[in-house]
Design a protein around this motif. Structure first.
Motif, PDB file in Angstrom:
ATOM      1  N   VAL A  87       0.843  -1.214   0.000  1.00 35.00           N
ATOM      2  CA  VAL A  87       0.000   0.000   0.000  1.00 35.00           C
ATOM      3  C   VAL A  87       0.866   1.248   0.000  1.00 35.00           C
ATOM      4  O   VAL A  87       0.640   2.208  -0.767  1.00 35.00           O
ATOM      5  CB  VAL A  87      -0.945  -0.020   1.208  1.00 35.00           C
ATOM      6  N   ILE A  88       1.866   1.248   0.853  1.00 36.46           N
ATOM      7  CA  ILE A  88       2.776   2.408   0.908  1.00 36.46           C
ATOM      8  C   ILE A  88       3.489   2.573  -0.431  1.00 36.46           C
ATOM      9  O   ILE A  88       3.648   3.692  -0.941  1.00 36.46           O
ATOM     10  CB  ILE A  88       3.795   2.222   2.055  1.00 36.46           C
ATOM     11  N   ASN A  89       3.901   1.434  -0.990  1.00 35.26           N
ATOM     12  CA  ASN A  89       4.586   1.482  -2.279  1.00 35.26           C
ATOM     13  C   ASN A  89       3.686   2.094  -3.370  1.00 35.26           C
ATOM     14  O   ASN A  89       4.141   2.876  -4.204  1.00 35.26           O
ATOM     15  CB  ASN A  89       5.010   0.066  -2.674  1.00 35.26           C
ATOM     16  N   SER A  90       2.389   1.743  -3.348  1.00 31.33           N
ATOM     17  CA  SER A  90       1.460   2.234  -4.367  1.00 31.33           C
ATOM     18  C   SER A  90       1.107   3.697  -4.174  1.00 31.33           C
ATOM     19  O   SER A  90       0.987   4.467  -5.136  1.00 31.33           O
ATOM     20  CB  SER A  90       0.180   1.390  -4.351  1.00 31.33           C
ATOM     21  N   LEU A  91       0.939   4.129  -2.920  1.00 30.19           N
ATOM     22  CA  LEU A  91       0.445   5.476  -2.652  1.00 30.19           C
ATOM     23  C   LEU A  91       1.550   6.510  -2.508  1.00 30.19           C
ATOM     24  O   LEU A  91       1.356   7.692  -2.824  1.00 30.19           O
ATOM     25  CB  LEU A  91      -0.421   5.465  -1.376  1.00 30.19           C
ATOM     26  N   VAL A  92       2.673   6.094  -2.024  1.00 31.81           N
ATOM     27  CA  VAL A  92       3.701   7.073  -1.633  1.00 31.81           C
ATOM     28  C   VAL A  92       4.842   7.155  -2.646  1.00 31.81           C
ATOM     29  O   VAL A  92       5.406   8.245  -2.864  1.00 31.81           O
ATOM     30  CB  VAL A  92       4.254   6.709  -0.229  1.00 31.81           C
ATOM     31  N   LEU A  93       5.158   6.007  -3.256  1.00 33.33           N
ATOM     32  CA  LEU A  93       6.375   5.987  -4.068  1.00 33.33           C
ATOM     33  C   LEU A  93       6.331   6.999  -5.221  1.00 33.33           C
ATOM     34  O   LEU A  93       7.302   7.721  -5.471  1.00 33.33           O
ATOM     35  CB  LEU A  93       6.602   4.573  -4.618  1.00 33.33           C
ATOM     36  N   GLU A  94       5.187   7.089  -5.924  1.00 31.99           N
ATOM     37  CA  GLU A  94       5.087   8.025  -7.060  1.00 31.99           C
ATOM     38  C   GLU A  94       5.215   9.468  -6.589  1.00 31.99           C
ATOM     39  O   GLU A  94       5.961  10.269  -7.181  1.00 31.99           O
ATOM     40  CB  GLU A  94       3.755   7.826  -7.786  1.00 31.99           C
ATOM     41  N   SER A  95       4.524   9.790  -5.513  1.00 31.56           N
ATOM     42  CA  SER A  95       4.602  11.157  -4.984  1.00 31.56           C
ATOM     43  C   SER A  95       6.008  11.484  -4.518  1.00 31.56           C
ATOM     44  O   SER A  95       6.525  12.587  -4.736  1.00 31.56           O
ATOM     45  CB  SER A  95       3.609  11.328  -3.829  1.00 31.56           C
ATOM     46  N   PHE A  96       6.616  10.500  -3.848  1.00 31.11           N
ATOM     47  CA  PHE A  96       7.982  10.718  -3.368  1.00 31.11           C
ATOM     48  C   PHE A  96       8.939  10.897  -4.554  1.00 31.11           C
ATOM     49  O   PHE A  96       9.859  11.720  -4.504  1.00 31.11           O
ATOM     50  CB  PHE A  96       8.411   9.526  -2.494  1.00 31.11           C
ATOM     51  N   TYR A  97       8.705  10.093  -5.592  1.00 29.54           N
ATOM     52  CA  TYR A  97       9.534  10.207  -6.796  1.00 29.54           C
ATOM     53  C   TYR A  97       9.404  11.621  -7.413  1.00 29.54           C
ATOM     54  O   TYR A  97      10.404  12.245  -7.770  1.00 29.54           O
ATOM     55  CB  TYR A  97       9.120   9.147  -7.802  1.00 29.54           C
ATOM     56  N   LYS A  98       8.153  12.103  -7.541  1.00 31.29           N
ATOM     57  CA  LYS A  98       7.928  13.439  -8.101  1.00 31.29           C
ATOM     58  C   LYS A  98       8.596  14.500  -7.241  1.00 31.29           C
ATOM     59  O   LYS A  98       9.253  15.423  -7.744  1.00 31.29           O
ATOM     60  CB  LYS A  98       6.432  13.722  -8.195  1.00 31.29           C
ATOM     61  N   TYR A  99       8.417  14.351  -5.929  1.00 33.71           N
ATOM     62  CA  TYR A  99       9.015  15.335  -5.018  1.00 33.71           C
ATOM     63  C   TYR A  99      10.531  15.354  -5.167  1.00 33.71           C
ATOM     64  O   TYR A  99      11.159  16.426  -5.245  1.00 33.71           O
ATOM     65  CB  TYR A  99       8.618  14.995  -3.577  1.00 33.71           C
ATOM     66  N   THR A 100      11.129  14.166  -5.224  1.00 33.94           N
ATOM     67  CA  THR A 100      12.598  14.089  -5.351  1.00 33.94           C
ATOM     68  C   THR A 100      13.078  14.674  -6.682  1.00 33.94           C
ATOM     69  O   THR A 100      14.083  15.405  -6.737  1.00 33.94           O
ATOM     70  CB  THR A 100      13.041  12.626  -5.226  1.00 33.94           C
ATOM     71  N   LYS A 101      12.365  14.328  -7.761  1.00 36.40           N
ATOM     72  CA  LYS A 101      12.770  14.810  -9.080  1.00 36.40           C
ATOM     73  C   LYS A 101      12.594  16.337  -9.217  1.00 36.40           C
ATOM     74  O   LYS A 101      13.427  17.027  -9.824  1.00 36.40           O
ATOM     75  CB  LYS A 101      11.964  14.099 -10.170  1.00 36.40           C
ATOM     76  N   ILE A 102      11.497  16.865  -8.655  1.00 39.90           N
ATOM     77  CA  ILE A 102      11.292  18.322  -8.692  1.00 39.90           C
ATOM     78  C   ILE A 102      12.381  19.038  -7.917  1.00 39.90           C
ATOM     79  O   ILE A 102      12.909  20.085  -8.336  1.00 39.90           O
ATOM     80  CB  ILE A 102       9.894  18.677  -8.139  1.00 39.90           C
TER      81      ILE A 102
ATOM     82  N   ARG B 184       4.129  -6.412  -7.988  1.00 37.54           N
ATOM     83  CA  ARG B 184       4.091  -7.803  -8.406  1.00 37.54           C
ATOM     84  C   ARG B 184       5.186  -8.614  -7.713  1.00 37.54           C
ATOM     85  O   ARG B 184       4.970  -9.739  -7.248  1.00 37.54           O
ATOM     86  CB  ARG B 184       4.269  -7.901  -9.918  1.00 37.54           C
ATOM     87  N   VAL B 185       6.367  -7.989  -7.713  1.00 39.57           N
ATOM     88  CA  VAL B 185       7.487  -8.661  -7.029  1.00 39.57           C
ATOM     89  C   VAL B 185       7.171  -8.862  -5.557  1.00 39.57           C
ATOM     90  O   VAL B 185       7.414  -9.929  -4.976  1.00 39.57           O
ATOM     91  CB  VAL B 185       8.796  -7.863  -7.207  1.00 39.57           C
ATOM     92  N   LEU B 186       6.601  -7.794  -4.945  1.00 33.28           N
ATOM     93  CA  LEU B 186       6.244  -7.910  -3.525  1.00 33.28           C
ATOM     94  C   LEU B 186       5.187  -8.982  -3.305  1.00 33.28           C
ATOM     95  O   LEU B 186       5.205  -9.686  -2.287  1.00 33.28           O
ATOM     96  CB  LEU B 186       5.739  -6.566  -3.000  1.00 33.28           C
ATOM     97  N   PHE B 187       4.238  -9.106  -4.253  1.00 34.94           N
ATOM     98  CA  PHE B 187       3.209 -10.126  -4.134  1.00 34.94           C
ATOM     99  C   PHE B 187       3.828 -11.525  -4.165  1.00 34.94           C
ATOM    100  O   PHE B 187       3.461 -12.408  -3.380  1.00 34.94           O
ATOM    101  CB  PHE B 187       2.189  -9.965  -5.268  1.00 34.94           C
ATOM    102  N   ILE B 188       4.776 -11.711  -5.100  1.00 39.61           N
ATOM    103  CA  ILE B 188       5.474 -13.008  -5.175  1.00 39.61           C
ATOM    104  C   ILE B 188       6.293 -13.246  -3.911  1.00 39.61           C
ATOM    105  O   ILE B 188       6.285 -14.333  -3.323  1.00 39.61           O
ATOM    106  CB  ILE B 188       6.366 -13.059  -6.428  1.00 39.61           C
ATOM    107  N   ILE B 189       7.000 -12.169  -3.514  1.00 39.94           N
ATOM    108  CA  ILE B 189       7.830 -12.284  -2.306  1.00 39.94           C
ATOM    109  C   ILE B 189       6.959 -12.565  -1.085  1.00 39.94           C
ATOM    110  O   ILE B 189       7.339 -13.329  -0.188  1.00 39.94           O
ATOM    111  CB  ILE B 189       8.662 -10.995  -2.100  1.00 39.94           C
ATOM    112  N   SER B 190       5.744 -11.930  -1.077  1.00 40.79           N
ATOM    113  CA  SER B 190       4.857 -12.130   0.073  1.00 40.79           C
ATOM    114  C   SER B 190       4.459 -13.596   0.206  1.00 40.79           C
ATOM    115  O   SER B 190       4.391 -14.143   1.316  1.00 40.79           O
ATOM    116  CB  SER B 190       3.615 -11.253  -0.052  1.00 40.79           C
ATOM    117  N   GLY B 191       4.186 -14.244  -0.947  1.00 41.92           N
ATOM    118  CA  GLY B 191       3.859 -15.667  -0.899  1.00 41.92           C
ATOM    119  C   GLY B 191       5.003 -16.492  -0.342  1.00 41.92           C
ATOM    120  O   GLY B 191       4.805 -17.381   0.498  1.00 41.92           O
TER     121      GLY B 191
END
Length: 493
Positions: free
Chosen positions: A31-46, A165-172
């Motif tokens: 969830v954190i990866n889905s909600l935060v990573l893109e925003s954090f990426y934009k913030y870092t790049k800006i 997807r990787v996390l889903f596989i890793i989670s299993g």
């Protein structure tokens, strides 16, 4: 173990807790990866783009020192930017990609209003804030040039999808690994608790044989194991002491009960057996007092009867007291080694006069046997058997005979005393060993005994835990008993 018990066990609950914690942890990361990573990426790049703007200003201020185009291309490659620099009149000073000009013009028309403005820097995107594929920065450099920086967002969105997807596989995989790990860990923690539970369960059943094995680890379970071991030792000691005290109390109560029973039995027996002599003494005493017979010879006869009955009363009381003490094991038995054959010969010799008067023939093989017992009590048994044989010996085939023999039986010898005469009725064989029982009720008082002799034999034999008895034959009756040849351990040991 039943399914219901398994569900309640600490091991199962710990296993579920660890598995659930792992699953929840992975879900939160996704969830954190889905909600935060893109925003954090934009913030870092800006933030990086703002720093790039300052660096480009520095490049143009020191244009002699820097190869600006080379530096700008390096920035684009390194930061994954697309840079467009226009002069004040709109001519292209630097263009990293041809599409950026059309892309900028199109998006300015569609989204002309920036959503963020800081000093001379404007920021906007090519769509809604959260659904945009690119972010743009527009800034006016110190030399008047207009700088556009395009920051692609699509790669990070794809990265988020791939990482999920990787996390889903890793989670299993993590769930399987955590299940195995939690099972091992939970077993490691619960096994000592199960062991302690089994120990305490046995303690509730007063079984203190099992102890907890103390290890070097200085933890709560080890401390609990030590305390339970100490508790088990103290409880075992206390309960053992209580048992000993209880056993002693039971012995005291039993002893008191025996004494009370002996006293009651003694009173009952004495009162029953002394009725006749007391009545006789009372009657003859009244005769003396009232001078029923005035002559000296009659008064002497009365006095002799009184003395004789008093003597019989004394004998009865003495023999009864001795019998009860033997029965309740209050008489000491002083066992020694002695010659049984010589003892029998002495008894026969003492009865010689009576044997001649009754014309009784005695046969004894006189084979030598040593025995280990109390001389006084074995002498009493021989006397009782022999006198009983003399009293009941009758003529059979024109002779009265008593046969005494000794037979070796392992570490004991068996004494047999046989006399010719009538059989003992089968319904009375067991009764003759009771106190005061007299088979022949018609016998006169002069010849009759107290009825305690065979009861004394029974009590002595029971004390030695030896066999005794009587057997009928066609022409007579035979009494027997076993006597130890060697010292034996006390029955209580």
């Amino acid at each position: 173990m039943k399914l219901k018990d398994v569900n309640k066990s600490i091991q199962f609950r710990m296993f579920l807790t660890l598995c659930a914690t792992t699953i929840i942890g992975i879900f939160v990361i996704m969830v954190i990866n889905s909600l935060v990573l893109e925003s954090f990426y934009k913030y870092t790049k800006i933030k990086s783009a703002k720093e790039v703007i300052n660096r480009i200003d520095e490049y143009y201020e020191n244009s002699v020192q820097y190869n600006i185009d080379s530096q700008l291309r390096e920035i684009e490659i390194k930061e994954n930017f697309q840079i467009l620099i226009l002069s004040e009149d709109g001519s292209v000073i630097y263009m990293g990609n041809k599409d950026i000009v059309n892309f900028v013009n199109r998006n300015i028309k569609l989204y002309g209003r920036s959503f963020s403005k800081e000093n001379n820097i404007e920021i906007w995107s090519d769509g809604e804030k959260l659904q945009s594929n690119n972010v743009f920065l527009k800034a006016t450099l110190n030399n008047g040039y207009i700088l556009y920086i395009k920051i692609p967002v699509v790669p990070i969105k794809e990265s988020v999808r791939i990482s999920n997807r990787v996390l889903f596989i890793i989670s299993g995989m993590m769930i399987i690994i955590s299940a195995i790990a939690s099972s091992i860990i939970s077993r490691r923690f619960t096994q000592p608790i199960i062991k302690l539970n089994n120990i305490t369960k046995k303690m509730t059943q007063l079984d203190f044989s099992e102890k907890y094995r103390i290890v070097d680890a200085d933890d709560e379970i080890n401390t609990l194991g030590k305390n339970i071991n100490q508790l088990s030792d103290k409880l075992e000691t206390t309960i053992e002491l209580l048992r000993e005290n209880n056993d002693q109390l039971e012995k005291d109560i039993e002893e008191k009960s025996k004494i009370d029973e002996m006293r009651k039995q003694f009173i009952s027996d004495v009162s029953h057996e002394l009725k006749t002599p007391i009545s006789l003494i009372e009657g003859y005493s009244e005769g003396l007092i009232e001078n029923v017979n005035t002559d000296e010879e009659s008064r002497k006869f009365y006095a002799e009867v009184i003395m004789d009955e008093a003597q019989k009363m004394d004998n009865i009381v003495r023999e009864l007291l001795e019998l009860m003490k033997i029965e309740y094991q209050e008489m000491p038995f002083n066992d020694t080694k002695f010659n049984l054959t010589e003892l029998i010969k002495e008894e026969i010799k003492r009865q010689t006069v009576i044997l001649k008067d009754k014309n009784i023939k005695v046969e004894f093989n006189e084979k030598q046997y040593q025995v280990y017992a109390d001389y006084k009590y074995i002498e009493r048994i021989i006397n009782n058997y022999f006198t009983n044989a003399i009293k009941h010996c009758q003529e059979v085939n024109k002779e009265k005979k008593i046969l005494i023999r000794i037979e070796k039986r392992n570490n004991k010898v068996r004494l047999y005393v046989y006399n010719t005469g009538e059989k003992i009725p089968e319904d009375k064989i067991n009764k003759i060993w009771k106190r005061f029982y007299k088979e022949d009720t018609s016998r006169n008082r002069a010849e009759g005994g107290t009825g305690i002799g065979l009861a004394v034999v029974k009590a002595i034999m029971n004390n030695y835990d030896n066999e005794y008895g009587v057997k009928n034959y066609d022409n007579g009756v035979e009494f027997y008993c076993d006597i130890n040849c060697e010292a034996i351990k006390n029955k209580s040991e």
